[in-house]
Design an enzyme around this catalytic site. Structure first.
Site, short mmCIF file in Angstrom:
data_model
loop_
_atom_site.label_atom_id
_atom_site.label_comp_id
_atom_site.label_asym_id
_atom_site.label_seq_id
_atom_site.Cartn_x
_atom_site.Cartn_y
_atom_site.Cartn_z
N GLY A 66 0.92 -1.19 -0.15
CA GLY A 66 -0.06 -0.12 -0.10
C GLY A 66 0.80 1.41 0.06
N TRP A 68 2.45 3.02 -2.39
CA TRP A 68 2.21 3.96 -3.45
C TRP A 68 0.54 4.63 -3.25
CZ3 TRP A 68 3.76 2.88 -9.28
CH2 TRP A 68 5.06 2.50 -9.21
N ASP A 86 -5.45 -5.19 -5.40
CA ASP A 86 -4.27 -6.31 -5.32
C ASP A 86 -4.85 -7.72 -5.04
OD1 ASP A 86 -0.92 -5.92 -5.15
OD2 ASP A 86 -2.03 -8.00 -4.52
N ASP A 102 -8.22 -9.64 -8.93
CA ASP A 102 -7.34 -9.51 -9.99
C ASP A 102 -7.93 -8.39 -10.84
OD1 ASP A 102 -6.14 -9.82 -12.50
OD2 ASP A 102 -6.51 -12.09 -12.58
N ASP A 124 2.14 -0.93 -10.60
CA ASP A 124 3.50 -1.64 -9.92
C ASP A 124 3.32 -3.10 -9.90
OD1 ASP A 124 5.91 -1.40 -9.00
OD2 ASP A 124 5.64 -1.04 -6.80
N LYS A 164 4.98 -0.47 -14.30
CA LYS A 164 6.49 -1.25 -14.14
C LYS A 164 6.40 -2.30 -15.13
CE LYS A 164 7.08 -3.99 -10.60
NZ LYS A 164 7.51 -4.07 -8.84
C1 LIG Z 1 5.92 -4.87 -5.99
S1 LIG Z 1 4.20 -5.38 -5.46
C2 LIG Z 1 3.38 -3.86 -5.30
C3 LIG Z 1 3.87 -2.73 -4.28
C4 LIG Z 1 2.97 -1.38 -4.10
N1 LIG Z 1 3.29 -0.43 -5.40
C5 LIG Z 1 3.51 -0.62 -2.68
O1 LIG Z 1 4.12 0.41 -2.97
O2 LIG Z 1 3.11 -1.11 -1.87
C6 LIG Z 1 3.46 -5.92 -6.70
C7 LIG Z 1 1.95 -6.26 -6.69
O3 LIG Z 1 1.40 -6.64 -7.82
C8 LIG Z 1 0.16 -7.75 -7.33
N2 LIG Z 1 -0.51 -8.37 -8.69
C9 LIG Z 1 0.19 -9.23 -9.13
N3 LIG Z 1 -0.81 -9.51 -10.14
C10 LIG Z 1 -1.80 -9.07 -10.03
C11 LIG Z 1 -3.14 -8.97 -10.42
N4 LIG Z 1 -3.34 -9.62 -11.89
N5 LIG Z 1 -4.11 -8.14 -10.05
C12 LIG Z 1 -3.97 -7.35 -8.73
N6 LIG Z 1 -2.56 -7.27 -8.22
C13 LIG Z 1 -1.61 -8.15 -8.88
C14 LIG Z 1 0.85 -8.43 -6.13
O4 LIG Z 1 0.17 -9.22 -5.67
C15 LIG Z 1 2.08 -7.58 -5.72
O5 LIG Z 1 1.36 -7.33 -4.42
#
Ligand SMILES: C[S@@+](CC[C@H](N)C(=O)[O-])C[C@H]1O[C@@H](n2cnc3c(N)ncnc32)[C@H](O)[C@@H]1O
Length: 208
Positions: A66, A68, A86, A102, A124, A164
């Protein structure tokens, strides 16, 4: 698990912990009450590209844990609307509507259809990595394309898209489409992004 494998995993976790504890961004995030060091990637992107000016609403894709969303709550001038999604749980953040699921699902797209478009969409998203270079690049491209597609209907004119991706291949047609749709398109690697990571951010500025 064999003893040799176990030993190597223990070594890797100790290495990770040692690096984590020494990391200046981790220390700063603890001081600033951010849930992760990733917060500084978004603040750096904003410092360079000024993406928060006049933004009143934002969609945060792949938001857990969380940080961002926390940055946007702190930096955007109220009144604001932030929607975060997420696959994992995100602990409540005052001022943020959180969805678990998703972002590519029908359910979430139905929800988006019912609300106003955003001034900023950030992603991200990190898909689960297999370690196989080409497979991982394709997975990350798939996520990037899905996120980019949301800018058709759910990003306002003048709005920005930040996402990203992993620098292991060519963005191909997506880059061509981005350049047609936005006034300026750049790739940027913030200092807070680890040097040994191939992650990089696509910054699409001002939707035409
Ligand atoms: C690097 S983390 C994000 C960090 C976040 N920006 C922060 O600052 O706290 C990447 C996230 O992408 C989520 N993710 C991956 N595929 C996803 C999808 N199809 N739908 C939603 N979230 C997804 C993962 O569960 C993970 O928590």
């Amino acid at each position: 698990m064999s003893g040799v494998k176990n030993k190597s995993l223990n070594h890797q976790s100790t290495e990770w912990l040692r690096r984590h504890l020494k990391d200046p961004y981790v220390k700063q995030s603890q001081k600033d009450n951010y849930r992760s060091r990733a917060a500084y990637k978004l603040t750096e992107i904003n410092k360079k590209f000024n993406i928060f000016t006049n933004v009143k609403s934002a969609l945060d894709l792949g938001a857990a844990p969380g940080s961002w969303s926390q940055v946007m709550v702190n930096e955007l001038k109220s009144p604001i609307k932030i929607v975060a999604i997420d696959l994992l749980d995100v602990e409540a953040i005052p001022g943020v509507e959180i969805y678990k699921g998703d972002f590519t699902s029908k359910k979430f797209s139905n929800h988006l259809k019912e609300i106003d478009p955003f001034d900023l969409i950030v992603s991200d998203i990190s898909p689960n990595m297999t370690g196989h270079r080409q497979t991982d690049f394709l997975r990350s491209m798939e996520m990037l394309e899905e996120a980019f597609a949301l800018t058709d209907c759910y990003l306002n004119k003048g709005g920005h898209f930040i996402a990203k991706y992993f620098r292991r291949g060519d963005l191909g047609q997506l880059l061509v489409n981005a350049k047609k749709k936005f006034t300026k398109v750049s790739s940027f690697k913030p200092n807070a992004s680890r040097k040994n990571s191939s992650e990089i951010y696509l910054v699409c500025y001002q939707k035409k």
